[in-house]
Design an enzyme around this catalytic site. Structure first.
Site, PDB file in Angstrom:
ATOM      1  N   CYS A 278       0.828  -1.211   0.000  1.00 32.91           N
ATOM      2  CA  CYS A 278       0.000   0.000   0.000  1.00 32.91           C
ATOM      3  C   CYS A 278       0.864   1.264   0.000  1.00 32.91           C
ATOM      4  CB  CYS A 278      -0.916  -0.015   1.219  1.00 32.91           C
ATOM      5  SG  CYS A 278      -1.880   1.495   1.391  1.00 32.91           S
TER       6      CYS A 278
ATOM      7  N   CYS B 176      -0.364   4.090   2.270  1.00 33.13           N
ATOM      8  CA  CYS B 176      -0.087   3.901   3.699  1.00 33.13           C
ATOM      9  C   CYS B 176       1.398   4.113   4.013  1.00 33.13           C
ATOM     10  CB  CYS B 176      -0.468   2.482   4.143  1.00 33.13           C
ATOM     11  SG  CYS B 176      -1.949   1.832   3.380  1.00 33.13           S
ATOM     12  N   ASP B 177       2.283   3.621   3.153  1.00 36.04           N
ATOM     13  CA  ASP B 177       3.710   3.541   3.516  1.00 36.04           C
ATOM     14  C   ASP B 177       4.649   4.407   2.673  1.00 36.04           C
ATOM     15  OD1 ASP B 177       2.985   1.613   5.398  1.00 36.04           O
ATOM     16  OD2 ASP B 177       3.163  -0.014   3.945  1.00 36.04           O
TER      17      ASP B 177
END
Ligand code: FAD
Length: 305
Positions: A134, A137-138
């Site tokens: 993701c 997200c990261d």
């Protein structure tokens, strides 16, 4: 004792939330069961530009929150738990969860899918330490560093484009010579100077010490092996339907999707499937929301007779 509902929805992505909106407006006593973050996969989309009604686009997270808010406003109940099993034979269907058992006259399965794994050495060991599924997200952990994106479909190219906000170099590793992603995404990616492409190439091993340091690659045409120094590996090679809890209860296609007709009915009366989980879904939020509405309307007819 089992708590009783008229309809239970399994999964709180766009399909489940849309079903929940229709059912609660139909004044059916409904429960939505979600094992993770309400909103499903769309939460990971940095910007959704193809959901009608938002000409400037909207973040996936915000879109999901609005969907949940709208369904809740009309009375949808949400339970944060995982559905672990299901019994569909009797008049009352039973959904077993990590938080107890629940029964309902009708069940809508909207459990979507999750990212497939590559299954190569190093993938599991370095997940969360450089390996990610993701970018939204990261991505921010890789500021001014080189990262690889493995895959060539819509999700992979969306990930690569998201990463341009942070990484200095994004190398897309694709096993074919052409991307499968939508043309508009391809155009954006080809115009982006930070994105490079390695065609006909597969990832064979992820190496590092505490964190990821390099990726071992193989060219599928020439067989030539190479090593790429990267701090992150974003894997985006398809999706696995979340059907573990219905195995042996409902027929699945070869890829594990639930088979439905155009009313979203499965082979068992009163049991519906909607969204990415069903066979031939186009795996888009708008289609999932449409499936959810269809399933809810036919579930209402089933319950009310
Ligand atoms: C990075 C990314 C970007 C995307 N961008 C776009 C875009 O721009 N436009 C677009 O239209 N689509 C986009 N998509 C695709 C879109 O997100 C999906 O098509 C859509 O979310 C499918 O909705 P769904 O409700 O069928 O399933 P999902 O969104 O997968 O939701 C299923 C839900 O069920 C839950 N669940 C699973 N198993 C269980 C269980 N056993 N018990 C309880 N809960 C369970 C999951 O936690 C999940 O929340 C994107 C996807 C990704 C990953």
């Amino acid at each position: 004792m089992n708590k009783k509902y008229e309809v239970i929805i399994i999964g709180g992505g766009p399909a489940g939330l849309s079903a929940g909106l229709y059912l609660s407006r139909a004044r059916l006593n409904s429960l939505l069961i979600e094992k993770g973050l309400v909103g499903g996969q769309i939460v990971n989309a940095e910007r959704v530009e193809n959901y009608p009604g938002f000409p400037e686009g909207i973040s996936g997270f915000e879109l999901a929150q609005l969907m949940h808010q709208q369904a809740t406003k009309f009375g949808l109940e949400t339970l944060l738990a995982e559905a672990t099993g299901i019994e569909l034979k009797g008049e009352e269907k039973v959904v077993k969860t990590t938080d107890g058992n629940f029964t309902a006259r009708a069940v809508i399965i909207a459990s979507g899918s999750e990212r497939s794994k590559l299954g190569i050495p190093g993938e599991k060991e370095f997940t969360g330490r450089g390996v990610s599924y993701c970018a939204t997200c990261d991505g921010a952990f890789f500021r001014e560093q080189a990262v690889a994106v493995v895959g060539g479909g819509n999700a992979a190219i969306t990930e690569a484009l998201d990463l341009t906000k942070f990484a200095s170099r994004i190398i897309v590793i694709h096993r074919r010579q052409q991307l499968r992603a939508a043309r508009i995404l391809q155009e954006k990616a080809f115009a982006e100077p930070r994105i490079e492409f390695l065609w006909d190439t597969v990832a064979e091993e992820i190496e590092g010490e505490e964190v990821v340091k390099r990726l071992r690659l193989r060219n599928v045409s020439s067989g030539e092996k190479s090593v790429l120094d990267v701090a992150g590996v974003f894997i985006s090679v398809g999706f696995q339907p979340n059907t573990a809890f219905v195995k042996g209860v409902l027929s699945l296609d070869a890829a594990g999707h639930i088979i439905t007709n155009e009313k979203m009915e499965t082979e068992i009366p009163g049991t519906f499937a909607a969204g990415d989980i069903r066979q031939n879904s186009i795996q888009q939020a708008i289609a999932a929301a449409g499936d959810g509405a269809t399933a809810a309307i036919y579930a209402e007819r089933f319950v009310r007779g």
